[in-house]
Design a protein around this motif. Structure first.
Motif, PDB file in Angstrom:
ATOM      1  N   LYS A  67      22.840 -20.246 -58.109  1.00  0.00           N
ATOM      2  CA  LYS A  67      22.218 -18.860 -57.540  1.00  0.00           C
ATOM      3  C   LYS A  67      23.118 -17.578 -58.045  1.00  0.00           C
ATOM      4  N   ARG A  68      23.641 -17.734 -59.380  1.00  0.00           N
ATOM      5  CA  ARG A  68      24.579 -16.573 -59.776  1.00  0.00           C
ATOM      6  C   ARG A  68      23.951 -15.147 -59.934  1.00  0.00           C
ATOM      7  N   ARG A  69      22.706 -15.323 -60.383  1.00  0.00           N
ATOM      8  CA  ARG A  69      22.115 -14.046 -60.600  1.00  0.00           C
ATOM      9  C   ARG A  69      22.137 -13.267 -59.468  1.00  0.00           C
ATOM     10  N   LYS A  70      21.312 -13.988 -58.606  1.00  0.00           N
ATOM     11  CA  LYS A  70      21.046 -13.312 -57.223  1.00  0.00           C
ATOM     12  C   LYS A  70      22.406 -12.825 -56.485  1.00  0.00           C
ATOM     13  N   ALA A  71      23.641 -13.687 -56.717  1.00  0.00           N
ATOM     14  CA  ALA A  71      24.814 -13.274 -56.026  1.00  0.00           C
ATOM     15  C   ALA A  71      25.310 -11.898 -56.794  1.00  0.00           C
ATOM     16  N   LEU A  82      23.599  -9.828 -58.264  1.00  0.00           N
ATOM     17  CA  LEU A  82      22.595  -8.513 -58.059  1.00  0.00           C
ATOM     18  C   LEU A  82      22.941  -8.048 -56.526  1.00  0.00           C
ATOM     19  N   GLU A  83      23.354  -9.035 -55.733  1.00  0.00           N
ATOM     20  CA  GLU A  83      23.719  -8.620 -54.512  1.00  0.00           C
ATOM     21  C   GLU A  83      24.945  -7.681 -54.237  1.00  0.00           C
ATOM     22  N   LYS A  84      25.714  -7.813 -55.391  1.00  0.00           N
ATOM     23  CA  LYS A  84      27.118  -7.011 -55.327  1.00  0.00           C
ATOM     24  C   LYS A  84      26.889  -5.524 -55.835  1.00  0.00           C
ATOM     25  N   SER A 125      24.717  -1.928 -55.308  1.00  0.00           N
ATOM     26  CA  SER A 125      23.830  -1.152 -54.465  1.00  0.00           C
ATOM     27  C   SER A 125      22.516  -0.563 -55.235  1.00  0.00           C
ATOM     28  N   GLU A 126      21.742  -0.274 -54.795  1.00  0.00           N
ATOM     29  CA  GLU A 126      20.321   0.488 -55.237  1.00  0.00           C
ATOM     30  C   GLU A 126      21.215   1.830 -55.811  1.00  0.00           C
ATOM     31  N   TRP A 154      23.267   1.174 -59.023  1.00  0.00           N
ATOM     32  CA  TRP A 154      22.202   0.751 -60.076  1.00  0.00           C
ATOM     33  C   TRP A 154      21.339   2.095 -60.785  1.00  0.00           C
TER      34      TRP A 154
END
Length: 145
Positions: free
Chosen positions: A58-62, A64-66, A68-69, A72
């Motif tokens: 789940k590296r993509r999710k991890a 992305l969680e780093k 912030s909106e 981005w």
């Protein structure tokens, strides 16, 4: 013990070399012979293994969680907006060439007139359009029907 340059010193060194990077990059790109290695069966197997590994962990999710909106949005607005025009301008002819077979396939598709029933329109008009595009893509990719 491993000798490590302090982060602030490394950061300053990076800032000093930064102006030279674009020219160095361009020189290296002009010399690169990438396609044979990149299209090899070994490269394909490695790519597949690494994509599966990343998905399993789940590296993509991890990753992305780093972000912030806010971070981005700022990068997309400030950096992306500057790059998108240049990127697209240089590819208009390629886009047109890639789109042409799909446009021609759609133009030759026969559709019945619209009806008052939206569900009927989906069945009789939308699905044939999708089917036409899917068939054209398979044809272009050499996958048959």
């Amino acid at each position: 013990m491993v000798k490590v340059t302090p982060v602030e010193d490394a950061k300053e060194s990076f800032k000093e070399i930064l102006p030279k990077i674009p020219d160095r990059y361009t020189r290296k790109i002009k010399k690169a012979k990438w396609k044979e290695a990149a299209t090899s069966e070994e490269a394909e197997a490695l790519w597949r293994a690494k994509v599966l590994e990343a998905a399993e962990r789940k590296r993509r999710k991890a990753g992305l969680e780093k972000v912030s909106e806010e971070e981005w949005r700022n990068l997309a607005a400030n950096l992306g907006s500057k790059r998108i025009k240049e990127s697209l301008e240089g590819r208009i002819d390629k886009w047109a060439a890639n789109w042409r077979p799909y446009a021609e396939a759609l133009a030759s598709a026969e559709l019945p007139p619209r009806s008052a029933d939206p569900e009927e329109n989906i069945e009789r008009r939308v699905k044939p359009v999708v089917k036409t595009l899917v068939q054209k893509k398979k044809e272009i990719l050499g996958e048959g029907t």
